[in-house]
Design an enzyme around this catalytic site. Structure first.
Site, PDB file in Angstrom:
ATOM      1  N   LYS A  13      -8.240  -8.640  -1.567  1.00  0.00           N
ATOM      2  CA  LYS A  13      -8.293  -8.499  -3.030  1.00  0.00           C
ATOM      3  C   LYS A  13      -7.092  -9.172  -3.681  1.00  0.00           C
ATOM      4  O   LYS A  13      -7.227  -9.905  -4.646  1.00  0.00           O
ATOM      5  CB  LYS A  13      -8.333  -7.014  -3.447  1.00  0.00           C
ATOM      6  CG  LYS A  13      -9.524  -6.250  -2.914  1.00  0.00           C
ATOM      7  CD  LYS A  13      -9.591  -4.827  -3.475  1.00  0.00           C
ATOM      8  CE  LYS A  13      -8.427  -3.942  -3.067  1.00  0.00           C
ATOM      9  NZ  LYS A  13      -8.377  -3.624  -1.620  1.00  0.00           N
ATOM     10  N   ARG A  88     -10.171   3.753  -7.849  1.00  0.00           N
ATOM     11  CA  ARG A  88     -10.225   4.076  -6.427  1.00  0.00           C
ATOM     12  C   ARG A  88     -11.193   5.218  -6.147  1.00  0.00           C
ATOM     13  O   ARG A  88     -11.431   5.551  -5.004  1.00  0.00           O
ATOM     14  CB  ARG A  88      -8.865   4.580  -6.009  1.00  0.00           C
ATOM     15  CG  ARG A  88      -7.843   3.789  -5.240  1.00  0.00           C
ATOM     16  CD  ARG A  88      -8.178   2.744  -4.330  1.00  0.00           C
ATOM     17  NE  ARG A  88      -7.209   2.566  -3.272  1.00  0.00           N
ATOM     18  CZ  ARG A  88      -6.232   1.654  -3.292  1.00  0.00           C
ATOM     19  NH1 ARG A  88      -6.098   0.831  -4.298  1.00  0.00           N
ATOM     20  NH2 ARG A  88      -5.413   1.559  -2.261  1.00  0.00           N
ATOM     21  N   ARG A 127      -0.752  -8.669   8.701  1.00  0.00           N
ATOM     22  CA  ARG A 127       0.042  -8.627   7.465  1.00  0.00           C
ATOM     23  C   ARG A 127       1.363  -7.899   7.707  1.00  0.00           C
ATOM     24  O   ARG A 127       2.408  -8.315   7.214  1.00  0.00           O
ATOM     25  CB  ARG A 127      -0.757  -7.915   6.356  1.00  0.00           C
ATOM     26  CG  ARG A 127       0.030  -7.762   5.065  1.00  0.00           C
ATOM     27  CD  ARG A 127      -0.844  -7.288   3.930  1.00  0.00           C
ATOM     28  NE  ARG A 127      -1.143  -5.870   3.981  1.00  0.00           N
ATOM     29  CZ  ARG A 127      -2.041  -5.262   3.206  1.00  0.00           C
ATOM     30  NH1 ARG A 127      -2.733  -5.972   2.333  1.00  0.00           N
ATOM     31  NH2 ARG A 127      -2.238  -3.975   3.287  1.00  0.00           N
ATOM     32  N   ARG A 136       5.044  -2.916   4.919  1.00  0.00           N
ATOM     33  CA  ARG A 136       4.923  -1.835   3.948  1.00  0.00           C
ATOM     34  C   ARG A 136       4.969  -0.504   4.680  1.00  0.00           C
ATOM     35  O   ARG A 136       4.598  -0.416   5.853  1.00  0.00           O
ATOM     36  CB  ARG A 136       3.566  -1.949   3.240  1.00  0.00           C
ATOM     37  CG  ARG A 136       3.527  -3.010   2.200  1.00  0.00           C
ATOM     38  CD  ARG A 136       2.130  -3.336   1.729  1.00  0.00           C
ATOM     39  NE  ARG A 136       1.242  -2.195   1.529  1.00  0.00           N
ATOM     40  CZ  ARG A 136       0.048  -2.286   0.952  1.00  0.00           C
ATOM     41  NH1 ARG A 136      -0.378  -3.459   0.510  1.00  0.00           N
ATOM     42  NH2 ARG A 136      -0.706  -1.234   0.799  1.00  0.00           N
ATOM     43  N   ARG A 147      -6.144   5.357   5.186  1.00  0.00           N
ATOM     44  CA  ARG A 147      -6.552   4.539   4.034  1.00  0.00           C
ATOM     45  C   ARG A 147      -8.009   4.100   4.162  1.00  0.00           C
ATOM     46  O   ARG A 147      -8.732   4.046   3.168  1.00  0.00           O
ATOM     47  CB  ARG A 147      -5.621   3.327   3.892  1.00  0.00           C
ATOM     48  CG  ARG A 147      -4.270   3.712   3.285  1.00  0.00           C
ATOM     49  CD  ARG A 147      -3.180   2.748   3.647  1.00  0.00           C
ATOM     50  NE  ARG A 147      -3.384   1.443   3.067  1.00  0.00           N
ATOM     51  CZ  ARG A 147      -2.905   0.309   3.574  1.00  0.00           C
ATOM     52  NH1 ARG A 147      -2.204   0.334   4.691  1.00  0.00           N
ATOM     53  NH2 ARG A 147      -3.114  -0.822   2.970  1.00  0.00           N
TER      54      ARG A 147
HETATM   55  P1  AMP Z   1      -2.908  -0.889  -2.270  1.00  0.00           P
HETATM   56  O1  AMP Z   1      -1.741  -1.801  -2.435  1.00  0.00           O
HETATM   57  O2  AMP Z   1      -3.975  -1.123  -3.294  1.00  0.00           O
HETATM   58  O3  AMP Z   1      -3.463  -0.911  -0.859  1.00  0.00           O
HETATM   59  O4  AMP Z   1      -2.385   0.594  -2.527  1.00  0.00           O
HETATM   60  C1  AMP Z   1      -1.390   1.168  -1.727  1.00  0.00           C
HETATM   61  C2  AMP Z   1      -1.330   2.678  -1.967  1.00  0.00           C
HETATM   62  O5  AMP Z   1      -1.001   2.922  -3.338  1.00  0.00           O
HETATM   63  C3  AMP Z   1      -2.641   3.424  -1.741  1.00  0.00           C
HETATM   64  O6  AMP Z   1      -2.871   3.749  -0.392  1.00  0.00           O
HETATM   65  C4  AMP Z   1      -2.418   4.650  -2.616  1.00  0.00           C
HETATM   66  O7  AMP Z   1      -1.530   5.564  -2.005  1.00  0.00           O
HETATM   67  C5  AMP Z   1      -1.706   4.060  -3.817  1.00  0.00           C
HETATM   68  N1  AMP Z   1      -2.673   3.598  -4.849  1.00  0.00           N
HETATM   69  C6  AMP Z   1      -2.892   2.308  -5.247  1.00  0.00           C
HETATM   70  N2  AMP Z   1      -3.829   2.261  -6.203  1.00  0.00           N
HETATM   71  C7  AMP Z   1      -4.216   3.544  -6.409  1.00  0.00           C
HETATM   72  C8  AMP Z   1      -5.179   4.157  -7.261  1.00  0.00           C
HETATM   73  N3  AMP Z   1      -5.946   3.439  -8.099  1.00  0.00           N
HETATM   74  N4  AMP Z   1      -5.297   5.518  -7.202  1.00  0.00           N
HETATM   75  C9  AMP Z   1      -4.541   6.252  -6.380  1.00  0.00           C
HETATM   76  N5  AMP Z   1      -3.637   5.751  -5.544  1.00  0.00           N
HETATM   77  C10 AMP Z   1      -3.465   4.403  -5.546  1.00  0.00           C
END
Ligand code: AMP
Length: 191
Positions: A13, A88, A127, A136, A147
């Site tokens: 994404k 989400r 990654r 990360r 996740r």
């Molecule tokens: P991402 O970078 O999109 O993979 O997000 C990393 C982490 O951030 C996720 O595993 C969640 O803990 C948190 N996170 C990101 N976007 C959201 C969202 N829309 N709602 C809730 N938690 C989020």
């Protein structure tokens, strides 16, 4: 152009959002990036989110909904935005619907980048090895498993949600990066 990129962790994404940003002049809004910045800054939101994120769970809906609503109001979003990692779950999607109605805005498309779990695990491991400044906090086997299960339980229902609204378009995210970009371009042309 206002769109949502939907897909599991590691689907690409972020990579595709950067390309769309360049081609269409709209802004990538990644809630994950915003939350990581809040954690790095040690803000109140960051302190609340840090452990939740490291576990691979979702940060409370109200927190991310407010972050996105405030961000969309910034002047640089007037030419459009790409939501990456938001919504989400269905609660967030409904909040987004209400928010867009209030702001008199309409989504152009929801693009699902579809990828099988087996491929995601090896991509995220890659990654973690390649990320500058170290992996990360959540790119480890345990968080990743969480996740992916959170994705299937809470985020995947959005595919049906947006299909029923007639705005969902799916692309094959297992193709190479350029091919996925091409598929997305086609989808956006047809809208
Ligand atoms: P991402 O970078 O999109 O993979 O997000 C990393 C982490 O951030 C996720 O595993 C969640 O803990 C948190 N996170 C990101 N976007 C959201 C969202 N829309 N709602 C809730 N938690 C989020």
């Amino acid at each position: 152009m206002k769109l949502i990129l939907l897909g599991p962790p590691g689907a690409g994404k972020g990579t595709q959002a950067v390309r769309i940003e360049e081609n269409y002049g709209c802004i990538q809004l990644s809630t994950g990036d915003m939350l990581r910045a809040a954690v790095a800054a040690g803000s109140e939101i960051g302190r609340e989110a840090k452990e939740i994120m490291a576990r691979g769970e979702l940060v409370p809906d109200a927190v991310v909904v407010k972050i996105i609503s405030d961000r969309i109001d910034e002047p640089d979003c007037s030419s459009g935005f790409i939501l990456d990692g938001f919504p989400r779950n269905v609660t967030q999607a409904q909040a987004l619907d209400d928010m867009l109605t209030d702001k008199n805005l309409k989504l152009d498309a929801v693009v699902e980048i579809a990828v099988d779990d087996g491929i995601l695990i090896s991509r995220i491991e890659k990654r973690a090895l390649e990320t500058q400044g170290g992996p990360r906090d959540d790119d480890n086997a345990e968080s990743l498993k969480k996740r992916l299960s959170v994705y299937h339980e809470q985020t995947a229902p959005l595919i049906k949600y947006y299909k029923e609204k007639g705005v969902l378009r799916s692309v094959d995210g297992m193709a190479d990066i350029d091919n996925v970009s091409k598929q997305i371009e086609e989808v956006l042309k047809q809208r």
